[in-house]
Design a protein around this motif. Structure first.
Motif, short mmCIF file in Angstrom:
data_model
loop_
_atom_site.label_atom_id
_atom_site.label_comp_id
_atom_site.label_asym_id
_atom_site.label_seq_id
_atom_site.Cartn_x
_atom_site.Cartn_y
_atom_site.Cartn_z
N PHE A 16 0.81 -1.22 0.00
CA PHE A 16 0.00 0.00 0.00
C PHE A 16 0.84 1.27 0.00
O PHE A 16 0.32 2.37 0.18
N SER A 17 2.13 1.13 -0.21
CA SER A 17 3.02 2.29 -0.25
C SER A 17 2.74 3.14 -1.50
O SER A 17 2.81 2.65 -2.62
N GLN A 18 2.44 4.42 -1.28
CA GLN A 18 2.20 5.32 -2.40
C GLN A 18 3.45 5.45 -3.27
O GLN A 18 3.38 5.56 -4.49
N GLY A 19 4.62 5.45 -2.60
CA GLY A 19 5.87 5.54 -3.34
C GLY A 19 6.08 4.36 -4.26
O GLY A 19 6.54 4.52 -5.41
N PHE A 20 5.75 3.17 -3.78
CA PHE A 20 5.89 1.98 -4.63
C PHE A 20 5.02 2.08 -5.86
O PHE A 20 5.45 1.80 -6.99
N TRP A 21 3.77 2.51 -5.70
CA TRP A 21 2.86 2.58 -6.84
C TRP A 21 3.26 3.69 -7.80
O TRP A 21 3.09 3.55 -9.02
N ALA A 22 3.80 4.78 -7.28
CA ALA A 22 4.32 5.82 -8.17
C ALA A 22 5.45 5.27 -9.03
O ALA A 22 5.53 5.53 -10.24
N MET A 23 6.34 4.48 -8.41
CA MET A 23 7.43 3.87 -9.15
C MET A 23 6.90 2.82 -10.14
O MET A 23 7.38 2.73 -11.28
N PHE A 24 5.90 2.05 -9.72
CA PHE A 24 5.35 1.01 -10.60
C PHE A 24 4.81 1.62 -11.89
O PHE A 24 5.12 1.15 -12.99
N TRP A 25 4.01 2.67 -11.76
CA TRP A 25 3.40 3.25 -12.96
C TRP A 25 4.41 4.03 -13.78
O TRP A 25 4.28 4.13 -15.01
N HIS A 26 5.44 4.56 -13.14
CA HIS A 26 6.53 5.16 -13.90
C HIS A 26 7.23 4.09 -14.75
O HIS A 26 7.48 4.30 -15.95
N ARG A 27 7.52 2.95 -14.14
CA ARG A 27 8.16 1.85 -14.88
C ARG A 27 7.24 1.36 -16.00
O ARG A 27 7.69 1.07 -17.11
N PHE A 28 5.95 1.24 -15.70
CA PHE A 28 4.99 0.78 -16.71
C PHE A 28 4.92 1.77 -17.87
O PHE A 28 4.83 1.36 -19.04
N GLY A 29 4.95 3.08 -17.54
CA GLY A 29 4.90 4.09 -18.59
C GLY A 29 6.06 3.95 -19.56
O GLY A 29 5.90 4.20 -20.77
N ASN A 30 7.21 3.56 -19.06
CA ASN A 30 8.36 3.33 -19.93
C ASN A 30 8.23 1.99 -20.68
O ASN A 30 8.53 1.92 -21.87
N LEU A 31 7.78 0.95 -19.97
CA LEU A 31 7.65 -0.37 -20.59
C LEU A 31 6.77 -0.31 -21.84
O LEU A 31 7.09 -0.92 -22.87
N ARG A 32 5.68 0.42 -21.79
CA ARG A 32 4.74 0.47 -22.91
C ARG A 32 5.38 1.04 -24.17
O ARG A 32 4.97 0.73 -25.28
N MET A 33 6.43 1.88 -23.98
CA MET A 33 7.07 2.48 -25.15
C MET A 33 7.92 1.48 -25.93
O MET A 33 8.42 1.78 -27.01
N GLY A 34 8.07 0.27 -25.36
CA GLY A 34 8.73 -0.79 -26.09
C GLY A 34 7.82 -1.45 -27.11
O GLY A 34 8.28 -2.23 -27.95
N VAL A 35 6.52 -1.12 -27.04
CA VAL A 35 5.56 -1.62 -28.03
C VAL A 35 5.54 -0.63 -29.19
O VAL A 35 5.04 0.49 -29.06
N LYS A 36 6.08 -1.02 -30.33
CA LYS A 36 6.27 -0.09 -31.44
C LYS A 36 4.98 0.26 -32.16
O LYS A 36 4.80 1.39 -32.61
N ALA A 37 4.07 -0.71 -32.28
CA ALA A 37 2.81 -0.45 -32.99
C ALA A 37 1.91 0.44 -32.13
O ALA A 37 1.50 0.06 -31.03
N ARG A 38 1.61 1.62 -32.65
CA ARG A 38 0.84 2.58 -31.86
C ARG A 38 -0.54 2.05 -31.49
O ARG A 38 -1.03 2.29 -30.39
N VAL A 39 -1.17 1.31 -32.40
CA VAL A 39 -2.51 0.80 -32.13
C VAL A 39 -2.49 -0.20 -30.98
O VAL A 39 -3.44 -0.28 -30.19
N LEU A 40 -1.40 -0.96 -30.86
CA LEU A 40 -1.28 -1.91 -29.75
C LEU A 40 -0.88 -1.22 -28.46
O LEU A 40 -1.21 -1.68 -27.36
N ARG A 41 -0.16 -0.10 -28.60
CA ARG A 41 0.29 0.64 -27.43
C ARG A 41 -0.82 1.49 -26.82
O ARG A 41 -0.75 1.87 -25.64
N LEU A 42 -1.82 1.82 -27.61
CA LEU A 42 -2.86 2.76 -27.17
C LEU A 42 -3.55 2.36 -25.87
O LEU A 42 -3.67 3.18 -24.96
N PRO A 43 -4.01 1.10 -25.69
CA PRO A 43 -4.64 0.75 -24.41
C PRO A 43 -3.66 0.82 -23.24
O PRO A 43 -4.06 1.14 -22.11
N LEU A 44 -2.38 0.52 -23.50
CA LEU A 44 -1.38 0.63 -22.44
C LEU A 44 -1.16 2.08 -22.05
O LEU A 44 -1.02 2.41 -20.87
#
Length: 214
Positions: free
Chosen positions: A61-89
């Motif tokens: 339940f750490s707010q800091g952990f979730w801030a880091m998680f979504w920051h990491r996720f925001g970067n991970l999605r940019m590894g999906v090159k096809a924009r249409v597939l990246r859109l839901p992410l």
């Protein structure tokens, strides 16, 4: 080591303005434009999240952990090159990062380069718009990283490895905070800081070297 006791004593305190612009700075240095996955490359995404969880004391339940998680996720999605597939992410990232901002008071854009084992200790009032945050950094509540003026939108700080940042600190401008620096509570850092020192005050100045502390 000689200590400059007059560090940061000249001039007036600049306004702590934060903005996001992702292009090229006037000095030619490339600013992360958010077009690629900039998570640390020496560790898998799952292991990176596991490490962040450990860094935040295994508190789900750490707010800091979730801030880091979504920051990491925001970067991970940019590894999906096809924009249409990246859109839901991208939609998921935008919604969840905004929820972290609303509920945890932590604004950490995915365009900020963040190293490993960064701990957002406590929560609330965190505006973390830096060029880069190194490894093993501890950041506490009411901390601001950003620019000094809307006229210099790319002039953001770089935070070195092992930096310990006290509550209410402000770090602004195109400056570098060296490795293993301790920034005191409520300090305003608007000039580059060498490694292995403690700074404090408004504006911040060196109050102790690591050698003296030992």
């Amino acid at each position: 080591m000689k200590v400059d006791r007059n560090y940061g004593n000249s001039g007036t305190m600049p306004e702590a303005v934060v903005q996001i612009h992702d292009q090229t700075r006037p000095d030619g240095v490339k600013v992360n434009d958010g077009s690629t996955n900039q998570n640390p490359s020496d560790i898998s995404f799952i292991d990176l999240i596991r490490e962040d969880f450990e860094t935040h004391e295994r508190d789900f339940f750490s707010q800091g952990f979730w801030a880091m998680f979504w920051h990491r996720f925001g970067n991970l999605r940019m590894g999906v090159k096809a924009r249409v597939l990246r859109l839901p992410l991208s939609l998921t990232y935008r919604v969840m990062s905004k929820l972290v901002e609303w509920m945890g008071g932590i604004f950490l854009p995915y365009t900020v380069l963040v190293g490993r084992r960064v701990k957002l200790e406590h929560f609330g009032g965190m505006i973390l718009v830096a060029d880069k945050i190194g490894n093993d950094v501890t950041i506490r509540q009411n901390t601001t990283f950003g620019i000094t003026s809307v006229d210099t939108p790319h002039a953001r700080p770089t935070i070195g490895d092992g930096v310990d940042i006290g509550t209410g600190a402000v770090v602004i401008g195109d400056i570098t905070v060296g490795d293993n620096v301790v920034i005191g509570a409520n300090a305003v850092v608007n000039k580059s800081v060498p490694a292995d020192v403690t700074v404090g005050g408004i504006p911040a100045r060196i109050v102790q070297t690591r050698m003296a502390a030992e």
